[in-house]
Design an enzyme around this catalytic site. Structure first.
Site, PDB file in Angstrom:
ATOM      1  N   ASP A   1      51.628 -78.720  38.574  1.00 21.82           N
ATOM      2  CA  ASP A   1      53.052 -78.512  38.845  1.00 21.82           C
ATOM      3  C   ASP A   1      53.798 -79.849  38.978  1.00 21.82           C
ATOM      4  O   ASP A   1      53.244 -80.829  39.465  1.00 21.82           O
ATOM      5  CB  ASP A   1      53.156 -77.695  40.145  1.00 21.82           C
ATOM      6  CG  ASP A   1      54.510 -77.054  40.334  1.00 21.82           C
ATOM      7  OD1 ASP A   1      55.321 -77.067  39.394  1.00 21.82           O
ATOM      8  OD2 ASP A   1      54.747 -76.530  41.439  1.00 21.82           O
ATOM      9  N   HIS A   2      55.049 -79.831  38.564  1.00 25.59           N
ATOM     10  CA  HIS A   2      55.942 -80.990  38.698  1.00 25.59           C
ATOM     11  C   HIS A   2      55.314 -82.286  38.175  1.00 25.59           C
ATOM     12  O   HIS A   2      55.170 -83.267  38.914  1.00 25.59           O
ATOM     13  CB  HIS A   2      56.418 -81.147  40.151  1.00 25.59           C
ATOM     14  CG  HIS A   2      57.515 -80.182  40.485  1.00 25.59           C
ATOM     15  ND1 HIS A   2      58.824 -80.363  40.104  1.00 25.59           N
ATOM     16  CD2 HIS A   2      57.494 -78.981  41.119  1.00 25.59           C
ATOM     17  CE1 HIS A   2      59.561 -79.340  40.511  1.00 25.59           C
ATOM     18  NE2 HIS A   2      58.775 -78.475  41.109  1.00 25.59           N
TER      19      HIS A   2
ATOM     20  N   GLU B   1      55.869 -75.189  31.121  1.00 28.07           N
ATOM     21  CA  GLU B   1      57.100 -74.799  31.811  1.00 28.07           C
ATOM     22  C   GLU B   1      57.957 -76.053  32.009  1.00 28.07           C
ATOM     23  O   GLU B   1      57.425 -77.138  32.211  1.00 28.07           O
ATOM     24  CB  GLU B   1      56.747 -74.188  33.178  1.00 28.07           C
ATOM     25  CG  GLU B   1      57.965 -73.818  34.002  1.00 28.07           C
ATOM     26  CD  GLU B   1      57.579 -73.168  35.333  1.00 28.07           C
ATOM     27  OE1 GLU B   1      56.866 -72.142  35.318  1.00 28.07           O
ATOM     28  OE2 GLU B   1      57.997 -73.705  36.376  1.00 28.07           O
TER      29      GLU B   1
ATOM     30  N   LYS C   1      62.876 -74.196  51.899  1.00 32.37           N
ATOM     31  CA  LYS C   1      61.427 -74.088  52.046  1.00 32.37           C
ATOM     32  C   LYS C   1      61.058 -73.156  53.200  1.00 32.37           C
ATOM     33  O   LYS C   1      61.614 -73.258  54.291  1.00 32.37           O
ATOM     34  CB  LYS C   1      60.818 -75.474  52.312  1.00 32.37           C
ATOM     35  CG  LYS C   1      60.995 -76.448  51.156  1.00 32.37           C
ATOM     36  CD  LYS C   1      60.197 -76.025  49.941  1.00 32.37           C
ATOM     37  CE  LYS C   1      60.294 -77.075  48.843  1.00 32.37           C
ATOM     38  NZ  LYS C   1      59.596 -76.639  47.613  1.00 32.37           N
TER      39      LYS C   1
ATOM     40  N   HIS D   1      60.901 -71.214  41.527  1.00 32.73           N
ATOM     41  CA  HIS D   1      60.247 -72.209  42.383  1.00 32.73           C
ATOM     42  C   HIS D   1      60.702 -72.014  43.824  1.00 32.73           C
ATOM     43  O   HIS D   1      61.703 -71.355  44.081  1.00 32.73           O
ATOM     44  CB  HIS D   1      60.604 -73.618  41.931  1.00 32.73           C
ATOM     45  CG  HIS D   1      59.864 -74.057  40.701  1.00 32.73           C
ATOM     46  ND1 HIS D   1      59.393 -75.321  40.524  1.00 32.73           N
ATOM     47  CD2 HIS D   1      59.517 -73.363  39.587  1.00 32.73           C
ATOM     48  CE1 HIS D   1      58.791 -75.408  39.343  1.00 32.73           C
ATOM     49  NE2 HIS D   1      58.850 -74.230  38.751  1.00 32.73           N
TER      50      HIS D   1
HETATM   51 ZN   LIG Z   1      59.838 -76.765  41.852  1.00 34.27          ZN
END
Ligand SMILES: [Zn+2]
EC number: 5.1.2.7
Length: 409
Positions: free
Chosen positions: A79-80, A186, A228, A261
């Site tokens: 991811d990222h 992605e 978050k 996300h």
């Molecule tokens: Zn993200």
């Protein structure tokens, strides 16, 4: 057990596991639903913050799946990713789903620039062959029952904001394909200052298509707040209206999945997300599993939990800097001195405590120590290993809530 594999356009759900012991609980929840599971999922930033290597993240998931006798299809999300080096290390570890984060190349200042400031920048990327105005001006783009056109100013602004990010994403995608031709790719633009507009999504989607970059998902930044560790905050009707447009643009330019996300705990919008996106959906969660681990720790060893909470209080002002949260120093200070019987509610159910623990995980897992010198990480892993059934039960219950609400729309 099968190795992780690409999931293509199958509806999917990502279970990030920062401690490396959550997969049994994630699996127990996933088995009841028709989402393809991603059991290994860590961003480069999370791996740095927990001092884990891509191989350790993969091995933790594989070991748990093997022990459980799981033989289904699953994915592994790196991811990222920001650089080709990020791709290389995660591809080598066997990841199958690669999330490109081109945020360093997004020009957020474009949002507030005047036309005369934008023009030379647009002319420059035109000269570099990054974008061609004639692909857009005078054209109408139709999707669903909607149509969009670009005014010269909207086009210039959007191209200046995203042109270099798309060029970088195309280079990253080529790097990913050189390691694994069938990888899931992605693109995430979720960590920007403002919600992604339909024009911006359309521009990014069309530019990727023009360059032949086939993606399986795109993560916009949505309207409202995806903070978050807590539920969605914002206007539900406007969220749905915008999500419908994003989904239709994803079909026009792809099709590819809409990726959510910071998807943890967004219970209020899950039915909308499930209904609007249908099978073109990917949801990512991560920090919420760490909080369920701490819930297990609190129930079996309140003293250890108290030490972690106390340490988190000393880290909050510093660690909060890179996170999207609304909890203030004063709200966090108000938790100090609370009675033990209230801790589960205050620290693990309500926003200030959840966000305090969410943003301090890196410090807790890599620096924090008990008075006797044992690291918090060792203490937490010891309690979770000795109480694996409780930990699994808490995770299963928590993620069944996520998955059932997503299926409820
Ligand atoms: Zn993200």
């Amino acid at each position: 057990m099968q190795k992780a594999s690409p999931l293509s356009l199958t509806k999917s759900f990502g279970f990030g596991d920062r401690l490396g012991v959550a997969t049994p609980g994630h699996l127990a929840a996933a088995l009841g639903y028709d989402f393809a599971p991603i059991f290994a999922q860590q961003s480069i930033r999370e791996m740095a913050r927990t001092q884990r290597t891509p191989t350790e993240v993969m091995t933790a998931a594989e070991t748990a799946l093997k022990a459980a006798g799981f033989n289904g299809v699953w994915g592994a999300d790196a991811d990222h990713l920001k650089t080709p080096e990020d791709v290389q290390v995660t591809a080598a570890a066997g990841f199958t789903f690669f999330t490109i984060d081109p945020s360093s190349y997004v020009n957020n200042r474009a949002d507030t620039m005047s036309a005369s400031q934008l023009e030379p920048l647009a002319a420059q990327i035109e000269r570099e062959d990054i974008f061609h105005p004639s692909d857009y001006l005078g054209k109408t783009f139709e999707f669903g029952s909607q149509s969009l056109t670009f005014s010269p100013e909207t086009l210039t602004r959007t191209a200046v904001k995203y042109g270099r990010a798309i060029a970088h994403s195309a280079n990253m995608a080529a790097e990913i394909r050189s390691h694994r031709a069938d990888a899931d790719i992605e693109i995430s633009v979720d960590e920007t200052d403002f919600a992604t507009t339909p024009h911006e999504h359309l521009f990014v989607g069309l530019e990727l298509k023009r360059r032949g970059v086939a993606v399986t998902g795109l993560a916009p930044r949505f309207v409202g707040d995806f903070e978050k560790g807590i539920d969605y905050k914002g206007d539900l009707a406007e969220f749905e209206r915008q999500l419908v447009l994003h989904r239709q643009i994803a079909e026009l330019c792809g099709p590819y999945k809409i990726s959510i996300h910071s998807g943890s705990d967004k219970f209020t919008v899950y039915p909308i997300i499930g209904r609007v996106c249908g099978d073109l959906l990917h949801v990512k969660t991560a920090g919420t599993s760490y909080l369920e681990a701490l819930r297990a720790v609190l129930r079996v060893d309140p003293q250890l939990f108290a030490e972690i909470a106390e340490y988190s209080h000393t880290r909050f002002a510093t660690d909060r800097a890179s996170y999207h949260i609304s909890t203030t120093d004063a709200e966090v200070q108000a938790l100090e001195g609370s009675a033990q019987q209230d801790w589960e509610e205050l620290y693990l159910d309500l926003r200030p405590g959840r966000q305090l623990l969410h943003v301090t995980f890196g410090s807790v897992l890599t620096v924090g120590r008990r008075p006797d010198g044992q690291t918090f990480r060792e203490g937490i892993l010891d309690r979770l290993t000795k109480n694996a059934a409780l930990h699994e039960e808490l995770l299963e219950r928590h993620f069944r809530k996520h998955l059932s609400l997503l299926c409820q729309g």
